[in-house]
Design an enzyme around this catalytic site. Structure first.
Site, PDB file in Angstrom:
ATOM      1  N   TRP A 281     -11.124 -70.006  10.906  1.00 15.83           N
ATOM      2  CA  TRP A 281     -10.485 -69.344   9.848  1.00 15.83           C
ATOM      3  C   TRP A 281      -9.449 -68.513  10.413  1.00 15.83           C
ATOM      4  O   TRP A 281      -8.882 -68.163   9.312  1.00 15.83           O
ATOM      5  CB  TRP A 281     -11.899 -68.782   9.083  1.00 15.83           C
ATOM      6  CG  TRP A 281     -12.872 -69.787   8.352  1.00 15.83           C
ATOM      7  CD1 TRP A 281     -12.518 -71.163   8.429  1.00 15.83           C
ATOM      8  CD2 TRP A 281     -13.984 -69.404   7.609  1.00 15.83           C
ATOM      9  NE1 TRP A 281     -13.772 -71.754   7.747  1.00 15.83           N
ATOM     10  CE2 TRP A 281     -14.443 -70.723   7.113  1.00 15.83           C
ATOM     11  CE3 TRP A 281     -14.484 -68.325   7.266  1.00 15.83           C
ATOM     12  CZ2 TRP A 281     -15.664 -70.815   6.544  1.00 15.83           C
ATOM     13  CZ3 TRP A 281     -15.627 -68.478   6.518  1.00 15.83           C
ATOM     14  CH2 TRP A 281     -16.218 -69.528   6.148  1.00 15.83           C
TER      15      TRP A 281
ATOM     16  N   GLU B  48      -2.952 -68.573  20.031  1.00 17.39           N
ATOM     17  CA  GLU B  48      -2.146 -67.289  19.566  1.00 17.39           C
ATOM     18  C   GLU B  48      -2.641 -66.163  19.896  1.00 17.39           C
ATOM     19  O   GLU B  48      -1.722 -65.085  19.895  1.00 17.39           O
ATOM     20  CB  GLU B  48      -2.821 -67.442  17.873  1.00 17.39           C
ATOM     21  CG  GLU B  48      -2.227 -68.632  17.306  1.00 17.39           C
ATOM     22  CD  GLU B  48      -2.947 -69.275  16.051  1.00 17.39           C
ATOM     23  OE1 GLU B  48      -3.995 -68.598  15.467  1.00 17.39           O
ATOM     24  OE2 GLU B  48      -2.664 -70.228  15.464  1.00 17.39           O
TER      25      GLU B  48
ATOM     26  N   GLU C  52      -5.939 -77.991  22.916  1.00 17.24           N
ATOM     27  CA  GLU C  52      -5.030 -77.449  21.701  1.00 17.24           C
ATOM     28  C   GLU C  52      -3.640 -77.377  22.234  1.00 17.24           C
ATOM     29  O   GLU C  52      -3.209 -76.302  22.387  1.00 17.24           O
ATOM     30  CB  GLU C  52      -5.451 -76.222  21.004  1.00 17.24           C
ATOM     31  CG  GLU C  52      -6.924 -76.247  20.507  1.00 17.24           C
ATOM     32  CD  GLU C  52      -7.044 -75.001  19.495  1.00 17.24           C
ATOM     33  OE1 GLU C  52      -7.368 -75.622  18.460  1.00 17.24           O
ATOM     34  OE2 GLU C  52      -6.663 -73.977  19.415  1.00 17.24           O
TER      35      GLU C  52
HETATM   36  P1  PGA Z   1      -4.668 -76.157  13.062  1.00 17.18           P
HETATM   37  O1  PGA Z   1      -5.240 -75.067  13.775  1.00 17.18           O
HETATM   38  O2  PGA Z   1      -5.803 -77.132  12.769  1.00 17.18           O
HETATM   39  O3  PGA Z   1      -3.998 -75.388  11.803  1.00 17.18           O
HETATM   40  O4  PGA Z   1      -3.433 -76.833  13.781  1.00 17.18           O
HETATM   41  C1  PGA Z   1      -6.056 -75.465  15.034  1.00 17.18           C
HETATM   42  C2  PGA Z   1      -6.567 -74.141  15.863  1.00 17.18           C
HETATM   43  O5  PGA Z   1      -5.475 -73.336  15.967  1.00 17.18           O
HETATM   44  O6  PGA Z   1      -7.610 -73.798  16.363  1.00 17.18           O
END
Ligand code: PGA
Length: 260
Positions: free
Chosen positions: A11, A105, A175
């Protein structure tokens, strides 16, 4: 080797506690009968207590989005003078089974490194918290043909010095940074190539018994429209979902696509 798919909602820095409760109220009836895929939600620290009460006795598991740990003189530190931080021991105590570590991130905006993630992973195992370890290349790295070497380096470093029986409980989330929150998804073939390489590396480092059971989630703009084809790939064992996890119907549809 049949692995049970695992879909986790990240989230991020979204939802006030009341909004988190509302989202769960919508989600629970949509997924309550699903017992052939694992489901988790990862709210902010501040909503964890409320979410824990709402998911108690349901098929939804609980996770946090980060944890803090440092190593000093060979000891893993889970408390102390680290203003603003929360340790794996505290996250476990709050009722979480999972914690997302090394999200891109956090690497991008908060300077996290593979070495730091490794300390956190080891601290999690000390207290029985299971990590979802995020890896993935930037667009520049993909365009430079470095995807597999970057992911290889990240997985090796994040799992350094871990015994195979502990790695079994880990989840790896592949990712690609260029796919996160961008609406641009890796194709099933692009994702499978990397997932297959991660599985092969786990086999090399930890042996068949571990490599066969570790679940590798895909993350990066997974949504109802593309989940099925991604999840059909042999080494994609679920998803780490950002944007689409904030809409109960979309998250439920992805979970539906992940059913065994
Ligand atoms: P997203 O994010 O599904 O909005 O691309 C995935 C994540 O950052 O875990």
């Amino acid at each position: 080797m049949a692995r049970r798919n695992f879909v986790a909602g990240n989230w991020k820095e979204n939802l006030l506690t009341s909004e988190a409760a509302d989202l769960l109220a919508e989600l629970l009836p949509l997924v309550q009968n699903i017992n052939d895929a694992d489901i988790a939600v990862c709210p902010t620290y501040l909503s964890i207590a409320t979410v824990r009460e709402r998911v108690k006795g349901t098929n939804i598991q609980l996770g946090a989005q980060n944890a803090h740990a440092v190593e000093k003189d060979g000891k893993l530190i889970q408390s102390g003078a680290y203003t603003g931080e929360v340790s794996p021991a505290m996250i476990k105590d709050a009722g979480c089974q999972w914690v997302i570590l090394g999200h891109s991130e956090r690497r991008q905006y908060f300077g996290e490194t593979d070495e730091g993630v490794n300390v956190k992973v080891r601290a999690c195992y000390e207290v029985g918290l299971k990590p979802i370890i995020c890896v993935g290349e930037t667009l520049e790295e993909r365009d430079g043909g470095e995807t597999l070497s970057v992911v290889d380096r990240q997985v090796r470093a994040c799992l350094k010095d871990l015994p195979a029986d502990r790695v079994k409980d880990s989840v790896i989330a592949y990712e690609p940074v260029w796919a996160i929150g961008t609406g641009r998804t890796a194709t099933p073939e692009q994702a499978q190539e990397v997932h297959g390489a991660i599985r092969a590396l786990l086999r090399e480092l930890f042996g068949d018994a571990t490599a066969d059971v570790v679940r590798i989630q895909y993350g990066g703009s997974m949504k109802p429209g593309n989940a099925k084809e991604l999840l059909a790939q042999p080494d994609i064992d679920g998803g780490l979902i950002g944007g689409a996890a904030l809409k109960a119907a979309d998250f439920a549809a992805i979970i539906e696509a992940a059913r065994g």
